[in-house]
Motif scaffolding. Structure first.
Motif, PDB file in Angstrom:
ATOM      1  N   ILE A  98       0.845  -1.198   0.000  1.00 46.65           N
ATOM      2  CA  ILE A  98       0.000   0.000   0.000  1.00 46.65           C
ATOM      3  C   ILE A  98       0.882   1.250   0.000  1.00 46.65           C
ATOM      4  CG2 ILE A  98      -1.847   1.254   1.212  1.00 46.65           C
ATOM      5  CD1 ILE A  98      -2.432  -1.400   2.724  1.00 46.65           C
ATOM      6  N   LEU A  99       0.422   2.274  -0.702  1.00 45.01           N
ATOM      7  CA  LEU A  99       1.043   3.593  -0.687  1.00 45.01           C
ATOM      8  C   LEU A  99       0.002   4.610  -0.260  1.00 45.01           C
ATOM      9  CD1 LEU A  99       3.051   5.878  -1.419  1.00 45.01           C
ATOM     10  CD2 LEU A  99       2.375   5.567  -3.821  1.00 45.01           C
ATOM     11  N   ALA A 100       0.355   5.467   0.689  1.00 48.85           N
ATOM     12  CA  ALA A 100      -0.511   6.571   1.117  1.00 48.85           C
ATOM     13  C   ALA A 100       0.217   7.880   0.848  1.00 48.85           C
ATOM     14  CB  ALA A 100      -0.833   6.450   2.607  1.00 48.85           C
ATOM     15  N   ILE A 101      -0.503   8.846   0.286  1.00 47.07           N
ATOM     16  CA  ILE A 101       0.074  10.138  -0.082  1.00 47.07           C
ATOM     17  C   ILE A 101      -0.841  11.256   0.405  1.00 47.07           C
ATOM     18  CG2 ILE A 101       0.865  11.612  -1.980  1.00 47.07           C
ATOM     19  CD1 ILE A 101       0.805   8.966  -3.717  1.00 47.07           C
ATOM     20  N   THR A 102      -0.246  12.305   0.944  1.00 46.74           N
ATOM     21  CA  THR A 102      -0.999  13.491   1.334  1.00 46.74           C
ATOM     22  C   THR A 102      -0.183  14.734   1.001  1.00 46.74           C
ATOM     23  OG1 THR A 102      -2.158  14.608   3.146  1.00 46.74           O
ATOM     24  CG2 THR A 102      -0.143  13.432   3.720  1.00 46.74           C
ATOM     25  N   ALA A 103      -0.878  15.833   0.759  1.00 53.60           N
ATOM     26  CA  ALA A 103      -0.204  17.077   0.393  1.00 53.60           C
ATOM     27  C   ALA A 103      -0.903  18.271   1.022  1.00 53.60           C
ATOM     28  CB  ALA A 103      -0.198  17.234  -1.126  1.00 53.60           C
ATOM     29  N   SER A 104      -0.138  19.335   1.230  1.00 55.61           N
ATOM     30  CA  SER A 104      -0.709  20.592   1.718  1.00 55.61           C
ATOM     31  C   SER A 104       0.067  21.755   1.115  1.00 55.61           C
ATOM     32  CB  SER A 104      -0.671  20.650   3.252  1.00 55.61           C
ATOM     33  OG  SER A 104       0.657  20.594   3.723  1.00 55.61           O
ATOM     34  N   SER A 105      -0.562  22.910   1.134  1.00 55.52           N
ATOM     35  CA  SER A 105       0.030  24.123   0.583  1.00 55.52           C
ATOM     36  C   SER A 105      -0.109  25.242   1.600  1.00 55.52           C
ATOM     37  CB  SER A 105      -0.701  24.501  -0.710  1.00 55.52           C
ATOM     38  OG  SER A 105      -0.304  25.772  -1.147  1.00 55.52           O
ATOM     39  N   SER A 106       0.884  26.098   1.657  1.00 53.39           N
ATOM     40  CA  SER A 106       0.775  27.236   2.581  1.00 53.39           C
ATOM     41  C   SER A 106      -0.091  28.341   1.998  1.00 53.39           C
ATOM     42  CB  SER A 106       2.157  27.771   2.943  1.00 53.39           C
ATOM     43  OG  SER A 106       2.789  28.274   1.799  1.00 53.39           O
ATOM     44  N   SER A 107      -0.475  28.247   0.719  1.00 53.42           N
ATOM     45  CA  SER A 107      -1.278  29.303   0.096  1.00 53.42           C
ATOM     46  C   SER A 107      -2.777  28.990   0.063  1.00 53.42           C
ATOM     47  CB  SER A 107      -0.783  29.579  -1.327  1.00 53.42           C
ATOM     48  OG  SER A 107      -0.980  28.446  -2.148  1.00 53.42           O
ATOM     49  N   GLN A 108      -3.142  27.743   0.330  1.00 52.42           N
ATOM     50  CA  GLN A 108      -4.556  27.363   0.339  1.00 52.42           C
ATOM     51  C   GLN A 108      -4.721  26.027   1.066  1.00 52.42           C
ATOM     52  OE1 GLN A 108      -6.179  25.950  -3.429  1.00 52.42           O
ATOM     53  NE2 GLN A 108      -4.111  25.791  -4.258  1.00 52.42           N
ATOM     54  N   VAL A 109      -5.927  25.747   1.498  1.00 50.25           N
ATOM     55  CA  VAL A 109      -6.228  24.446   2.094  1.00 50.25           C
ATOM     56  C   VAL A 109      -6.617  23.509   0.962  1.00 50.25           C
ATOM     57  CG1 VAL A 109      -7.731  23.169   3.664  1.00 50.25           C
ATOM     58  CG2 VAL A 109      -6.981  25.471   4.279  1.00 50.25           C
ATOM     59  N   LEU A 110      -5.863  22.434   0.805  1.00 52.70           N
ATOM     60  CA  LEU A 110      -6.129  21.469  -0.259  1.00 52.70           C
ATOM     61  C   LEU A 110      -7.198  20.485   0.210  1.00 52.70           C
ATOM     62  CD1 LEU A 110      -2.476  20.728  -1.423  1.00 52.70           C
ATOM     63  CD2 LEU A 110      -4.136  22.306  -2.428  1.00 52.70           C
ATOM     64  N   LYS A 111      -8.395  20.626  -0.349  1.00 53.11           N
ATOM     65  CA  LYS A 111      -9.516  19.771   0.028  1.00 53.11           C
ATOM     66  C   LYS A 111      -9.743  18.657  -0.980  1.00 53.11           C
ATOM     67  CE  LYS A 111     -11.820  23.347   2.673  1.00 53.11           C
ATOM     68  NZ  LYS A 111     -13.043  24.075   2.926  1.00 53.11           N
ATOM     69  N   GLU A 112      -9.087  18.736  -2.131  1.00 53.19           N
ATOM     70  CA  GLU A 112      -9.214  17.705  -3.160  1.00 53.19           C
ATOM     71  C   GLU A 112      -7.998  16.788  -3.098  1.00 53.19           C
ATOM     72  OE1 GLU A 112     -11.852  17.114  -5.143  1.00 53.19           O
ATOM     73  OE2 GLU A 112     -12.832  18.732  -4.026  1.00 53.19           O
ATOM     74  N   PRO A 113      -8.170  15.505  -3.386  1.00 48.29           N
ATOM     75  CA  PRO A 113      -7.035  14.584  -3.387  1.00 48.29           C
ATOM     76  C   PRO A 113      -5.971  14.993  -4.408  1.00 48.29           C
ATOM     77  CG  PRO A 113      -9.106  13.377  -3.343  1.00 48.29           C
ATOM     78  CD  PRO A 113      -9.453  14.819  -3.605  1.00 48.29           C
ATOM     79  N   VAL A 114      -4.711  14.860  -4.016  1.00 48.10           N
ATOM     80  CA  VAL A 114      -3.578  15.220  -4.864  1.00 48.10           C
ATOM     81  C   VAL A 114      -2.885  13.921  -5.291  1.00 48.10           C
ATOM     82  CG1 VAL A 114      -1.390  16.469  -4.988  1.00 48.10           C
ATOM     83  CG2 VAL A 114      -3.296  17.428  -3.668  1.00 48.10           C
ATOM     84  N   ALA A 115      -2.970  13.624  -6.574  1.00 42.99           N
ATOM     85  CA  ALA A 115      -2.383  12.402  -7.127  1.00 42.99           C
ATOM     86  C   ALA A 115      -0.893  12.600  -7.408  1.00 42.99           C
ATOM     87  CB  ALA A 115      -3.119  12.024  -8.417  1.00 42.99           C
ATOM     88  N   PRO A 116      -0.144  11.520  -7.560  1.00 45.59           N
ATOM     89  CA  PRO A 116       1.285  11.634  -7.889  1.00 45.59           C
ATOM     90  C   PRO A 116       1.504  12.292  -9.251  1.00 45.59           C
ATOM     91  CG  PRO A 116       0.727   9.378  -7.246  1.00 45.59           C
ATOM     92  CD  PRO A 116      -0.564  10.126  -7.394  1.00 45.59           C
TER      93      PRO A 116
END
Length: 165
Positions: A98-116
């Motif tokens: 299994i691979l789990a990935i998460t992302a965030s940005s300091s300019s906005q709240v990322l509410k949509e999944p971010v794919a590789p």
């Protein structure tokens, strides 16, 4: 005339969508939290876009990675590739489950999944082919929905691989 010779092939991918991290199976919930912790250690002073990745190996071992940038931007490295190369260098015969990935940005709240990204998809694809078994992929933004694919090939269905070399 070429249209008469053309054969149309349809490729489909099935995904599962969880409304939040809280809906994930316990093992995946734990893994995603490891990715979140790894993301907090990312070095992203230029893009301000932090990513964490966590691999669950068949042995039960969890390997994490995060993106690493430098002033020669964009010659840094994505979290998924940092983690997969760590798996390969430390556990060369290990099978990834299994691979789990998460992302965030300091300019906005990322509410949509971010794919590789494309480069990560290509690298991950080679490892899935090498181990000859699927790797489930779960990815999310900072909050909100989590997408699951049953394999990396669902993210990159027509991949370039060693058979072309």
């Amino acid at each position: 005339m070429d249209q008469l010779l053309m054969k149309k092939v349809e490729i489909t991918t099935s995904i599962s969508v969880y409304d939040s991290i809280d809906e994930l199976p316990k093992e995946v919930f734990t893994l995603m939290n490891k990715a979140i912790e790894a993301k907090k250690k990312a070095y992203a002073p230029y893009s301000k876009f932090s990513v964490g990745a966590a691999f669950y190996l068949e042995s039960g071992e969890i390997i994490t990675g995060n993106n690493q940038e430098n002033a020669a931007y964009p010659s840094g490295m994505c979290a998924e590739r940092v983690a997969i190369w760590k798996v390969s260098s430390e556990y060369p015969e290990a099978k990834i489950k299994i691979l789990a990935i998460t992302a965030s940005s300091s300019s906005q709240v990322l509410k949509e999944p971010v794919a590789p990204c494309g480069a990560c998809r290509q690298t991950l694809s080679e490892y899935e082919l090498k181990q000859n078994s699927n790797v489930e992929v779960y990815f999310m933004g900072e909050e909100g929905k989590v997408i699951k694919t049953n394999s990396i090939s669902d993210l990159l269905p027509i991949a370039f691989d060693k058979s072309f070399l």
